[in-house]
Design an enzyme around this catalytic site. Structure first.
Site, short mmCIF file in Angstrom:
data_model
loop_
_atom_site.label_atom_id
_atom_site.label_comp_id
_atom_site.label_asym_id
_atom_site.label_seq_id
_atom_site.Cartn_x
_atom_site.Cartn_y
_atom_site.Cartn_z
CE LYS A 24 -3.76 -0.26 2.25
NZ LYS A 24 -4.71 -0.45 3.35
NE ARG A 93 -6.87 4.00 4.62
CZ ARG A 93 -8.08 3.57 4.23
NH1 ARG A 93 -8.25 2.29 4.03
NH2 ARG A 93 -9.07 4.41 4.05
N GLY A 102 -8.20 -7.01 4.50
CA GLY A 102 -9.01 -7.11 5.70
C GLY A 102 -8.39 -7.88 6.85
CG MET A 104 -2.67 -7.22 9.36
SD MET A 104 -1.01 -6.91 8.77
CE MET A 104 -1.27 -6.65 7.02
NE ARG A 337 -5.97 -4.50 -2.84
CZ ARG A 337 -6.48 -4.64 -1.64
NH1 ARG A 337 -5.72 -4.57 -0.57
NH2 ARG A 337 -7.77 -4.86 -1.48
CG HIS A 453 -13.84 -10.03 4.66
ND1 HIS A 453 -14.25 -11.29 5.05
CD2 HIS A 453 -12.53 -9.95 4.97
CE1 HIS A 453 -13.23 -11.93 5.59
NE2 HIS A 453 -12.18 -11.14 5.56
NE ARG A 559 -1.26 -44.50 -6.58
CZ ARG A 559 -1.30 -43.16 -6.54
NH1 ARG A 559 -0.48 -42.50 -5.77
NH2 ARG A 559 -2.17 -42.50 -7.28
NE ARG A 613 4.02 -48.27 -5.80
CZ ARG A 613 3.57 -47.38 -4.90
NH1 ARG A 613 4.35 -46.39 -4.51
NH2 ARG A 613 2.35 -47.47 -4.44
CD GLU A 748 9.62 -46.19 -2.17
OE1 GLU A 748 8.60 -45.61 -1.78
OE2 GLU A 748 9.61 -47.20 -2.90
CB SER A 767 10.24 -42.86 -10.12
OG SER A 767 9.13 -42.03 -9.82
N GLY A 769 10.16 -41.30 -4.79
CA GLY A 769 8.92 -41.40 -4.03
C GLY A 769 9.03 -40.47 -2.82
CB THR A 770 8.83 -36.79 -2.54
OG1 THR A 770 7.53 -36.65 -3.13
CG2 THR A 770 9.90 -36.51 -3.58
CG ASN A 771 4.02 -39.07 -0.89
OD1 ASN A 771 4.23 -37.87 -1.00
ND2 ASN A 771 3.07 -39.69 -1.58
CG ASP A 772 7.01 -44.47 1.51
OD1 ASP A 772 6.16 -44.00 2.28
OD2 ASP A 772 6.92 -45.60 1.01
CB CYS A 834 5.86 -40.78 -8.86
SG CYS A 834 6.69 -41.97 -7.78
CE1 TYR A 854 8.24 -39.13 -13.99
CE2 TYR A 854 10.13 -39.62 -15.37
CZ TYR A 854 9.23 -40.00 -14.39
OH TYR A 854 9.31 -41.24 -13.82
#
Length: 884
Positions: A24, A93, A102, A104, A337, A453, A559, A613, A748, A767, A769-772, A834, A854
């Site tokens: 602002k 302000r 809205g 703050m 803005r 708002h 899977r 897999r 993984e 590949s 396996g970012t979760n595990d 993946c 990828y």
């Protein structure tokens, strides 16, 4: 020692100083230097806020700098703060580097007290205006600075109107407002335990501190968390000379956009009110008028506003959101803005501005927030549905939603955490309702306009919102709303359509949307600009088809365990529990159904790579629940069940007990299962290759990639690769078809990442396996930690972000290490990801930086990943000083 500069006049700033002056303040400075009509003022920096937050005290030198700039402001205006006859009045302000509408606090009309209120009345010859301004100041100061419940002031206004027999605030006379001021002071003292301050400088100093404090209020913290805004940025404070929209019918206030923020249409759009102040518009207290009507009411002002909006859009080269006030026929700009917009509007504006020559394709791609694309992939009402429309409001934020009516934000949050779908229904939302809005499927309000708002926040979230449904009569006490005699209770199901403004009692069937032409155009540009490929995670032909429609370039994860459920579960259980002959028969039966599954997926992705897999989870997941079995056996024993039946059930229980593990996620699963139960992986490999050769013989072009999960050491992969390759080659030799295929692994486990150079000797692709990999790097159990621990970690700043949403730096180091080691051994090694991170923009940027080929994500995240990948490439080229 030179003192840090904490306060800037508007003339001293410029637009690129938003991290110093907040958005602002930077834009007020920019408009001032463009020569636009901006009331003078000064901005206190975000650094001052951060230093204040550390000690709850103003940093050394700030008070003196405020005094200096205040004196400068008094000289410019010819008025003095606290002057009894001709007072300088200011607004205070907030203004963070990123727009947080809205979230703050704001205080208007600061500088009024009992004496200056009388002076303002005499000066303007408008007693009602003076005391209306004074009561507004007490009300805002009481709520923001003295921490008084704002509803108490609203209740006092309602009570006075009832006593005076009037309906509208504007019907209260000057004497009525004087009486209201007395009541407001009493409320403030009764609730805060101290008098409303009469000393203007004390008012100013305490208001500045209140705005600093509001950076850490709950709604601001919730908003920052939702939009991933760093808490270290702080907010600036803007002190600006007041101009008044509440001086009669030649005055007014409004919000105007240079283009339609909901549709992107190239037309001015907004709301305004005559004889009002800015809070009246955004708070939805009065029904606003569309900006087009200003041309009839105040033609000269309208012309000035249109010229100003044109200047701003051409200068910023983007759609602008502005606030303005008309003070006795003169236009003043209070804010500009880059405007928030729906996903559909963002795409249309970007495409139109490229066609208009305002921006380049690269700029257009960079301007679309990837997360916004989810808005275009949300459901809408089935056009074939028979609708009985209860009422209609303003189409404030597009999309459709179905859920239970909930009147309270806390209740919405509670039910949302339990998995319930709710529609938050309010007279009008306030920033304090943010947590309920986050939890809700959609928002319905009876008041407010398209710039209220509820509308602005809902559009930013991509949630449907119907605002200003004036026929809606809400009874908060009894938790019910009514429309023309029809009552809807809390907990009843309703459906809302934020695209048309319709409200329907009951559940309306929803249908999936289709991409807009502008989406296709922008994604086409993104495809030209990105390096990373984008695949999908899909386990069914239907998911694969949908993903391909969204631009997926193959499947990065299919899977196979999901194919073992449903009516196939008895076959799987026979494979696990049967004798040798039964297992052999079950494997043969599963091979046929698996072949059908693989054929469908390969057909849907014909010509594109499909990574399948092999079975990953432990086998006991396909068996009956252990505790349930124990209870069942105990009941049979107590009830004297037949001995043969009881023995059969006991045998099953014994087998399940034998297969139960203390920590199954780290037990007999993945490649370990394939090594100890080799016939399962052989069956799957045969089914994959038989499906592929049949498709090849039919003229199709299958691209098969077989992935071995949970490899920790090279020897595991080497052992299984030999078995899998033997089966695949046997099928190919028998068919006479020539078909290339790849065998690779998921990375993984930390050990696999750290020995990727060894594993790459036998892997044709990795590949991640970012979760595990995240679970095993942290030692977290995702199912447990996200609900029980992670929220507290985030609240207490132990972690900056959820590592299952945004790739963690340490996990990132493992991925980077594995990429470098793997490519050192095998320069042609294909690298992908993946896990869920494949569709998260910040993570996609990282994957682009470390050289992955990828990313793979769920079908509905594919467009987002395409866009994020392009933005990552553009950012990389920009940093390197090159262009596409």
């Amino acid at each position: 020692m030179r003192q840090e500069k904490f306060v800037y006049t508007f003339e001293e700033g410029k637009a690129d100083m938003k991290y110093v002056l907040g958005g602002k303040g930077a834009n007020l400075a920019e408009m001032t230097n463009l020569g636009l009509p901006v009331p003078p003022g000064f901005t206190i920096t975000t650094d001052a806020c951060n230093l204040y937050s550390q000690s709850s005290a103003n940093p050394p030198g700030l008070d003196e700098q405020i005094s200096e700039k205040l004196a400068d402001l008094e000289a410019k205006t010819g008025k003095k703060l606290g002057d009894a006859a001709d007072p300088l009045l200011v607004s205070v302000r907030s203004g963070a580097p990123f727009s947080m509408p809205g979230m703050m606090d704001t205080v208007l009309n600061l500088g009024l007290n009992d004496e200056s209120g009388e002076g303002l009345s005499a000066l303007t010859q408008n007693e009602r205006f003076a005391y209306d301004s004074y009561r507004r100041f007490i009300q805002m100061f009481g709520k923001v600075v003295m921490d008084v419940d704002g509803q108490l002031f609203e209740d006092a206004i309602s009570a006075l109107k009832t006593e005076k027999g009037v309906e509208n605030d504007l019907d209260l006379t000057a004497d009525d407002l004087k009486e209201l001021i007395v009541r407001f002071k009493g409320i403030a003292k009764g609730e805060a335990g101290r008098d409303f301050p009469q000393e203007p400088r004390k008012q100013l100093d305490s208001s500045i501190r209140a705005v600093f404090d509001s950076w850490n209020n709950k709604r601001a913290v919730d908003y920052r968390r939702l939009y991933k805004i760093p808490e270290t940025l702080g907010t600036a404070v803007n002190v600006q000379t007041m101009v008044f929209g509440n001086q009669g019918n030649s005055s007014g206030t409004g919000v105007a956009f240079t283009r339609d923020a909901a549709t992107g249409a190239n037309e001015f759009y907004g709301d305004y009110l005559t004889n009002a102040q800015g809070e009246d518009v955004v708070a939805g207290i009065r029904l606003t008028k569309p900006i087009a009507e200003l041309e009839q009411e105040m033609p000269e002002v309208y012309g000035d506003l249109m010229r100003t909006l044109n200047i701003l859009e051409k200068h910023y080269r983007d759609m602008c959101d502005t606030e303005f006030t008309v003070d006795k026929g003169k236009l003043y700009m209070l804010q500009t803005r880059v405007g928030k917009r729906t996903a559909a509007a963002a795409l249309k504006i970007a495409v139109d501005m490229v066609e208009e020559g305002l921006i380049s394709k690269e700029e257009a791609v960079m301007r679309i927030e990837p997360d916004q694309l989810d808005q275009l992939l949300h459901p809408r009402f089935d056009p074939e549905a028979d609708l009985d429309v209860l009422t209609k409001g303003l189409n404030a934020s597009p999309g459709a939603a179905v859920g239970k009516v909930v009147f309270d934000a806390n209740e919405a949050e509670r039910l949302g955490e339990q998995g319930e779908k709710v529609i938050l229904t309010r007279w009008e939302t306030t920033p304090d309702d943010l947590h309920g809005m986050i939890a809700a499927q959609g928002i319905l309000t009876s008041h407010g306009g398209k710039t209220s708002h509820a509308a602005v926040v809902a559009r930013g979230m991509g949630k449907p919102c119907v605002a200003g449904a004036g026929e809606l009569k809400i009874d908060m006490r009894n938790q019910v709303f009514s429309v023309n005699g029809i009552s809807v209770k809390g907990g009843d199901i309703i459906s809302i359509d934020g695209t048309t403004g319709r409200v329907i009692v009951g559940e309306v069937p929803l249908v999936e949307p289709k991409p807009t032409p502008e989406l296709e155009t922008v994604l086409g540009w993104a495809d030209e600009l990105r390096r990373l490929g984008v695949r999908t995670n899909a386990d069914t032909p239907e998911d694969a088809v949908k993903a391909r429609e969204f631009g997926a370039e193959g499947i990065g994860l299919a899977r196979t365990e999901h194919m073992f459920l449903g009516d196939r579960l008895p076959i799987v259980q026979k494979m696990i529990l049967g004798d040798d002959e039964e297992k052999k028969a079950a494997l043969a039966e599963l091979r046929e159904v698996q072949k059908s599954d693989f054929s469908g997926i390969l057909t849907a992705m014909d010509g594109l790579p499909v990574t399948i897999r092999l079975l990953d989870p432990p086998l006991h997941e396909f068996l009956p629940d252990l505790v349930g079995l124990e209870v069942e056996v105990a009941k049979m024993e107590c009830q004297g069940a037949a001995e043969a039946d009881l023995n059969e059930k006991r045998e099953l229980l014994s087998r399940v007990q034998a297969m139960t593990e203390a920590n199954p996620m780290l037990g007999l699963r993945g490649c370990r299962l394939g090594i100890l139960e080799p016939e399962i992986y052989k069956m799957q490999a045969r089914a994959i290759m038989e499906a592929a050769v049949e498709l090849k013989a039919a003229g199709k072009d299958p691209h098969v990639e077989i992935m071995v999960p949970l490899v920790a050491v090279l020897s595991e992969l080497s052992y299984l690769k030999e078995k899998i390759k033997a089966v695949c080659d046997e099928v190919l030799d028998a068919s006479g078809e020539r078909l290339a295929y790849k065998i690779g692994t998921m990375i993984e486990l930390p050990r696999a990442a750290l020995t990727a150079d060894e594993i790459a000797e036998d892997a044709e692709f990795f590949s991640f396996g970012t979760n595990d990999l995240t679970q095993t790097t942290f030692g977290f159990s995702r199912d447990d930690i996200e609900g029980k621990i992670l929220v507290r970690y985030l609240d207490r700043k132990i972690l900056e972000s959820n590592p299952f949403e945004i790739i963690d730096p340490a996990v990132g180091k493992l991925i980077k290490t594995a990429c470098e080691l793997g490519r050192k051994t095998n320069p042609t090694l294909k690298l992908g990801i993946c896990g869920e991170h494949g569709g998260e923009p910040n993570s996609v940027k990282f994957f682009n930086e470390v050289g992955l080929d990828y990313v793979s994500c769920s079908p509905y995240r594919v467009p987002l990943a395409r866009l994020a990948a392009a933005q990552a490439s553009i950012a990389e080229r920009t940093a390197a000083g090159t262009t596409a």
